[in-house]
Design a protein around this motif. Structure first.
Motif, PDB file in Angstrom:
ATOM      1  N   GLN A  83       0.938  -1.263   0.134  1.00 30.73           N
ATOM      2  CA  GLN A  83      -0.474  -0.768  -0.079  1.00 30.73           C
ATOM      3  C   GLN A  83       0.734   0.845  -0.106  1.00 30.73           C
ATOM      4  N   GLN A  93       6.084  -2.672 -12.381  1.00 26.42           N
ATOM      5  CA  GLN A  93       7.085  -2.007 -12.118  1.00 26.42           C
ATOM      6  C   GLN A  93       8.628  -2.110 -12.884  1.00 26.42           C
ATOM      7  N   GLU A 151      -4.648   0.853  -2.436  1.00 28.52           N
ATOM      8  CA  GLU A 151      -4.465   1.560  -3.384  1.00 28.52           C
ATOM      9  C   GLU A 151      -2.722   1.720  -4.243  1.00 28.52           C
ATOM     10  N   THR A 152      -2.249   0.841  -4.454  1.00 33.00           N
ATOM     11  CA  THR A 152      -0.630   0.234  -4.614  1.00 33.00           C
ATOM     12  C   THR A 152      -0.396   1.516  -5.704  1.00 33.00           C
ATOM     13  N   PRO A 153       0.359   2.738  -5.099  1.00 34.56           N
ATOM     14  CA  PRO A 153       1.403   3.866  -5.771  1.00 34.56           C
ATOM     15  C   PRO A 153       2.265   3.190  -7.449  1.00 34.56           C
ATOM     16  N   ILE A 154       2.506   2.990  -8.204  1.00 37.76           N
ATOM     17  CA  ILE A 154       3.161   2.730  -9.700  1.00 37.76           C
ATOM     18  C   ILE A 154       4.110   4.092  -9.638  1.00 37.76           C
ATOM     19  N   GLN A 155       5.768   4.211  -9.764  1.00 38.22           N
ATOM     20  CA  GLN A 155       6.015   5.197  -9.318  1.00 38.22           C
ATOM     21  C   GLN A 155       5.992   5.607 -11.161  1.00 38.22           C
ATOM     22  N   LYS A 178       7.723   6.630 -14.955  1.00 35.50           N
ATOM     23  CA  LYS A 178       9.260   6.021 -15.811  1.00 35.50           C
ATOM     24  C   LYS A 178       9.715   6.473 -15.885  1.00 35.50           C
ATOM     25  N   GLU A 184       7.369   5.546 -25.642  1.00 36.56           N
ATOM     26  CA  GLU A 184       6.855   3.618 -25.071  1.00 36.56           C
ATOM     27  C   GLU A 184       5.749   4.464 -26.670  1.00 36.56           C
ATOM     28  N   SER A 240       0.565   6.874 -16.542  1.00 41.87           N
ATOM     29  CA  SER A 240       1.663   6.809 -15.600  1.00 41.87           C
ATOM     30  C   SER A 240       2.783   6.658 -15.955  1.00 41.87           C
ATOM     31  N   ILE A 274      -3.150   1.849  -7.874  1.00 38.23           N
ATOM     32  CA  ILE A 274      -3.472   1.025  -8.260  1.00 38.23           C
ATOM     33  C   ILE A 274      -4.632   0.329  -7.734  1.00 38.23           C
TER      34      ILE A 274
END
Lengths: 117, 271
Positions: free
Chosen positions: A73, A111, B30-34, B36, B223, B256, B263
Motif C-alpha cells: 500500500q 514496475q 491503492e498501490t502506487p506505481i512510480q 517511468k 513507449e 503512468s 492501482i
C-alpha cells in the motif's frame, strides 16, 4: 541418566510451550490492532503494528502477510515481496496468502519491467 | 460428564480454534506505481502534435493532441500549455522541399491537421502516411535535437509530448463463437454455443509516445502500443468511436509514464 535427560526435555518443553503461546498472543494483539487501524485507512500505524508482530513472533504467517499488504500500500515493493515470501514459506498451502502474493507480483513485475527499459 | 458430551465440547473447541485461525478481512488498497521517468524539473508540458495517418475517417493528430491535453490537465500536476497541434508531416515535407527534395505524394494529408468544419476530413483527403512504412520515412524528425530544442525555447523549456499515431482500418475473417437461444423439446429455453464463419472489420491503433526535454531537445522516454477492435461487418461503427475506445485502453499507461498512478485492488488481511 536417560531419565534425567527425559525429565530435562519435558521441563524445557513445558516452559517453551507457554512462552510460545505468550509470544503468539502478544503478536496477535498487534495484528488485531493493525487490522483495525488499516480498516480506518491508517496504513503507517498498521504497518508499524505488523512489524512489531513479526518481531515478537517471526513464525506468524498471517502477520507477515498483513505486513506485505501494508508495505504494498505504501509502495515499498521490495519489502512487500520479502514479507509475502516469508508468509508463504511459513504457510505454503494458505490460499489467501498465495492470492495476495499473485496479485502483488503482477504489479511488482510490471514496475520492474519499467525500470529495466 | 459422559464421553459423548466431552467429545462434543472438544469438537466445539477445535471448530472455534479453526475459525480463529481462518479469520480474514478483505480490504481495499491503492498501490502506487512510480512514474517511468523523472519529470520533477518540469513545471509545464506541451503536447506538440503527432506524425499521424492511416484511416481518413478521423484526424488522429488533432484528436490525439486534444485528448492527451485534456487527460494531462486532470491527472497530473504540470501546467498544460494551450497551443494548436503542429503537423509534423508538413514540417518534414517543408524541410524536404527546402533541401531540394520532393514531398511524399498524397492529397491534403489527414496528418496535416486540416479537418473540415465538421472536424472530420473530407472524402477527398488522402493521408500521406498510410502504414508503418510511410511512417518510417518521416520519423527522423524525432531525432532532430535542434528542432525540439528550438521549439522548447519558444515555450520556456517544457516537457514536450510528441510521437506517432497510426489509426488504420483492419479486417479479419474466421470462425467466431456466439451464444444462441433455442427452445428444447420440453419447451424450456436453452442456450447453446454456435460457431460460424464471420467477416469482421474494425480498427487498429498504434501510438508511439515520445517525451522530449524542451530545454535540451533530448529524448527522455518513449513507449509504443498497439490495440485492435473488431465488429461484425454488418455493424457500422463510426471511426471516431473506435478511436476513443482504443485510446481508453492506452491512456492509463501513457499517464503512468509521467506521473505516479495508483492501482486499486483488494487484499486479504489475516489474523
Amino acid at each position: 541418566m536417560p531419565i534425567r535427560i527425559t525429565l530435562a526435555l519435558v521441563l524445557a518443553l513445558g516452559m517453551a510451550v507457554p512462552a510460545y503461546a505468550d509470544r503468539r498472543s502478544d503478536a496477535k494483539a498487534q495484528v488485531d490492532f493493525g487490522i483495525a487501524v488499516a480498516q480506518k485507512g491508517l496504513w503507517k500505524e498498521a504497518t508499524y503494528r505488523w512489524e512489531k508482530a513479526v518481531e515478537v513472533d517471526p513464525t506468524y504467517a498471517a502477520a507477515w502477510n498483513d505486513l506485505g499488504i501494508g508495505y504494498e500500500q505504501q509502495g515499498k515493493f521490495d519489502d512487500a515481496r520479502k514479507a509475502y515470501e516469508k508468509a508463504i514459506e511459513l504457510e505454503p498451502k494458505n490460499n489467501y496468502i498465495r492470492q495476495n502474493y499473485d496479485l502483488f507480483r503482477e504489479i511488482y513485475d510490471r514496475q520492474n519491467r519499467r525500470r529495466d527499459r | 460428564m459422559t464421553g459423548k458430551t466431552a467429545a462434543a465440547i472438544a469438537s466445539l473447541f477445535i471448530a472455534l480454534g479453526s475459525f480463529g485461525c481462518l479469520a480474514f478481512y478483505e480490504i481495499g488498497i491503492e498501490t502506487p506505481i512510480q512514474a517511468k521517468f523523472d519529470v520533477s524539473s518540469f513545471q509545464r508540458v506541451l503536447v506538440v502534435g503527432f506524425l499521424a495517418g492511416g484511416s481518413k475517417g478521423i484526424d488522429p493528430n488533432t484528436e490525439t493532441a486534444r485528448l492527451l491535453r485534456s487527460q494531462l490537465r486532470t491527472k497530473q500536476d504540470m501546467k498544460v500549455i494551450d497551443s494548436d497541434a503542429i503537423s509534423l508531416v508538413t514540417e518534414v515535407d517543408r524541410r524536404r522541399q527546402a533541401a531540394g527534395g520532393v514531398p511524399m505524394a498524397g492529397g491534403t494529408a489527414v496528418a496535416s491537421g486540416t479537418p473540415t468544419a465538421s472536424g472530420v476530413p473530407s472524402a477527398s483527403d488522402e493521408p500521406k502516411i498510410k502504414d508503418e512504412k510511410d511512417l518510417q520515412s518521416y520519423d527522423s524528425i524525432f531525432a532532430d535535437v535542434d528542432y525540439w530544442k528550438k521549439l522548447g525555447e519558444e515555450y520556456q523549456g517544457p516537457l514536450i509530448v510528441t510521437g506517432s499515431v497510426l489509426f488504420t482500418e483492419v479486417q479479419k475473417s474466421g470462425m467466431v463463437s456466439h451464444p444462441r437461444e433455442y427452445i428444447d423439446s420440453l419447451g424450456h429455453q436453452q442456450v447453446e454455443e454456435v460457431r460460424e464463419f464471420s467477416d469482421r472489420k474494425g480498427y487498429a491503433l498504434a501510438p508511439k509516445f515520445i517525451f522530449i526535454d524542451g530545454r535540451t531537445g533530448a529524448q527522455l522516454y518513449s513507449e509504443s502500443f498497439r490495440e485492435e477492435t473488431y465488429y461484425p461487418s454488418s455493424q457500422n461503427m463510426p471511426a471516431l468511436s473506435s478511436y476513443f475506445e482504443l485510446m481508453d485502453k492506452v491512456l492509463p499507461s501513457f499517464l503512468s509514464a509521467l506521473s505516479t498512478q495508483k492501482i486499486k485492488g483488494t487484499r486479504i488481511l489475516l489474523k
